[in-house]
Design a protein around this motif. Structure first.
Motif, short mmCIF file in Angstrom:
data_model
loop_
_atom_site.label_atom_id
_atom_site.label_comp_id
_atom_site.label_asym_id
_atom_site.label_seq_id
_atom_site.Cartn_x
_atom_site.Cartn_y
_atom_site.Cartn_z
N SER A 46 0.81 -1.23 0.00
CA SER A 46 0.00 0.00 0.00
C SER A 46 0.84 1.28 0.00
O SER A 46 0.31 2.36 -0.22
CB SER A 46 -0.93 0.01 1.22
N HIS A 47 2.15 1.14 0.24
CA HIS A 47 3.05 2.30 0.24
C HIS A 47 4.26 1.98 -0.65
O HIS A 47 5.36 1.70 -0.15
CB HIS A 47 3.53 2.62 1.66
N PRO A 48 4.07 2.00 -1.96
CA PRO A 48 5.15 1.62 -2.88
C PRO A 48 6.38 2.51 -2.80
O PRO A 48 7.46 2.12 -3.27
CB PRO A 48 4.48 1.71 -4.26
N ASP A 49 6.26 3.68 -2.18
CA ASP A 49 7.40 4.58 -2.06
C ASP A 49 8.26 4.27 -0.83
O ASP A 49 9.30 4.89 -0.63
CB ASP A 49 6.92 6.03 -1.98
N ILE A 50 7.81 3.28 -0.01
CA ILE A 50 8.57 2.89 1.18
C ILE A 50 8.73 1.37 1.19
O ILE A 50 7.75 0.64 1.08
CB ILE A 50 7.86 3.34 2.48
N VAL A 51 9.95 0.91 1.36
CA VAL A 51 10.22 -0.52 1.46
C VAL A 51 10.70 -0.81 2.88
O VAL A 51 11.68 -0.23 3.34
CB VAL A 51 11.30 -0.97 0.45
N VAL A 52 9.98 -1.69 3.57
CA VAL A 52 10.32 -2.03 4.95
C VAL A 52 10.98 -3.39 5.00
O VAL A 52 10.47 -4.36 4.44
CB VAL A 52 9.06 -2.04 5.85
N LYS A 53 12.13 -3.47 5.65
CA LYS A 53 12.84 -4.73 5.85
C LYS A 53 12.69 -5.17 7.30
O LYS A 53 12.92 -4.39 8.22
CB LYS A 53 14.32 -4.58 5.47
N TYR A 54 12.31 -6.43 7.47
CA TYR A 54 12.05 -7.00 8.80
C TYR A 54 13.33 -7.58 9.39
O TYR A 54 14.07 -8.32 8.73
CB TYR A 54 10.98 -8.09 8.66
#
Length: 414
Positions: A46-54
């Protein structure tokens, strides 16, 4: 012309992809790994401008990594924090203030945001409530003819049940209840202490703080120690080859006092007939189990604070995030709004008792956010009480030693 257009389009897409901000999210809680990964996947979509790494980091290593925040060298943008450690990191300037809009602020439960506010600045946004709960193995209760606990369950009835649930079966020792992890200064044991009328292990008088290991603490500690050494219904630290939750998972324990976050762990044993039970009353008083108010924080060293704040807001208040957690049997931040989804995810598990206890629960260490030496004070307390729990010191001596060393440290607290 067509080739030129396709080339420009490809370059445009490459540029858009490279413009995405990558943020690192760190937690120590492996029990909700699948849920966290599902949340992050939904957020990334839903936020293609932010990539979150776990990043799942073991508890001990986690705090070594967190120490880098003090030097401003953290590699993470969003991190889990607890109230035991929050005062130190905030006082060292290692956490960035979090600014939320009016709507988001109004949605968040104040009882859990207040402890993370210092000088009218918010430094942590609490995740869903994580209360200490009671689990029972219904198959063992039935086998031993022990009545299923009701809302009027008492501590003495719990001990009586634990005695009947302690036996040997097929060469294996079955225990009535966990004991080594019910140390009275830690969240599981403290839930009984507060239920007995306890008001906190550290008190403030004027501008000074002192240890408050009073008669209620001593009496409750003795009750819990007796489970191991007198009643012999719980494995002690030296007798257990497994932790309490592992024995419960294996069907070798009748009652387990643990956190509500353990739900996904029980799914590993499909034969385990588990359910929640009401928290027992102590000395006729209303139960007051502990809630661990873990929060998401942004290290000062983060270079992506705006994106980090977007993630924190979404994970705590978006309907999608709250719904995903509730459907996994975990309490989301806006728990009351998603009660029906939570109960539907745990049919026949008596999950309504979790909500029933929340209004009377205690947010652990909520009033101590200004005590910068709190981590050291709690470490000293735990070390001294552990001497009693392992049978290496008498309880009165352990309490006396803890009080003296706590007071020495607290003299530096303002």
């Amino acid at each position: 012309m067509k080739k030129a257009f396709l080339l420009l389009a490809a370059l445009s897409l490459t540029g858009a992809a490279s413009a995405a901000t990558t943020i690192n999210y760190a937690t120590w809680d492996g029990t909700r790994q699948k849920a966290d990964e599902a949340l992050i996947a939904a957020f990334n979509k839903s936020h293609p401008d932010i990539v979150v790494k776990y990043n799942l980091v073991p508890w001990g290593v986690y705090w070594q990594k967190a120490a880098a925040m003090v030097a401003g060298g953290s590699t993470y943008d969003v991190m889990w924090m607890n109230l035991d450690n929050f005062p130190f990191y905030q006082s060292q300037g290692a956490l960035a203030p979090i600014k939320l809009d009016t709507k988001t602020t109004a949605e968040l439960p104040k009882v859990r945001t207040a402890p993370y506010q210092v000088d009218n600045q918010l430094y942590g946004v609490p995740l869903g409530p994580q209360p200490v709960t009671v689990y029972i193995n219904r198959a063992l209760f039935k086998e031993r003819g022990v009545p299923i606990p009701t809302a009027s369950w008492t501590f003495d009835q719990m001990v009586a049940a634990a005695k009947k649930l302690t036996f040997t079966k097929d060469g294996k020792q079955i225990y009535g209840i966990n004991g080594a992890d019910l140390q009275s200064d830690l969240e599981y044991g403290m839930s009984f202490y507060y239920g007995a009328g306890g008001t906190g292990l550290i008190k403030k008088t004027g501008n000074s703080y002192t240890a408050s290991l009073d008669a209620t603490f001593a009496k409750t500690s003795q009750k819990l120690l007796d489970l191991i050494y007198k009643d012999k219904v719980a494995p002690g630290p030296q007798a257990a080859s497994q932790q309490g939750y592992q024995m419960f998972l294996a069907g070798q324990m009748g009652i387990l006092v643990q956190g509500s976050w353990m739900v996904s762990t029980w799914d590993q044993n499909k034969d385990l007939d588990w359910a929640f039970a009401p928290f027992p009353s102590v000395d006729g008083k209303q139960p007051r189990p502990v809630v661990s108010a873990h929060a998401l924080v942004i290290p000062t060293g983060s270079k992506n604070k705006e994106a980090a704040q977007t993630l924190i807001t979404w994970m705590n208040t978006s309907p999608q995030a709250n719904r995903l957690l509730a459907q996994d049997g975990l309490l989301p931040t806006l728990a009351e709004n998603y009660k029906s989804q939570y109960l539907q995810a745990l049919p026949g598990r008596n999950a309504q008792t979790v909500f029933a206890q929340l209004p009377n629960s205690v947010v652990i260490n909520a009033s101590l956010r200004n005590v910068k030496v709190l981590p050291e004070v709690l470490t000293v307390l735990s070390q001294k009480m552990n001497l009693a729990w392992t049978g290496n010191a008498k309880l009165p001596d352990a309490i006396k030693q803890a009080t003296g060393e706590m007071d020495t440290l607290l003299k530096t607290a303002k």
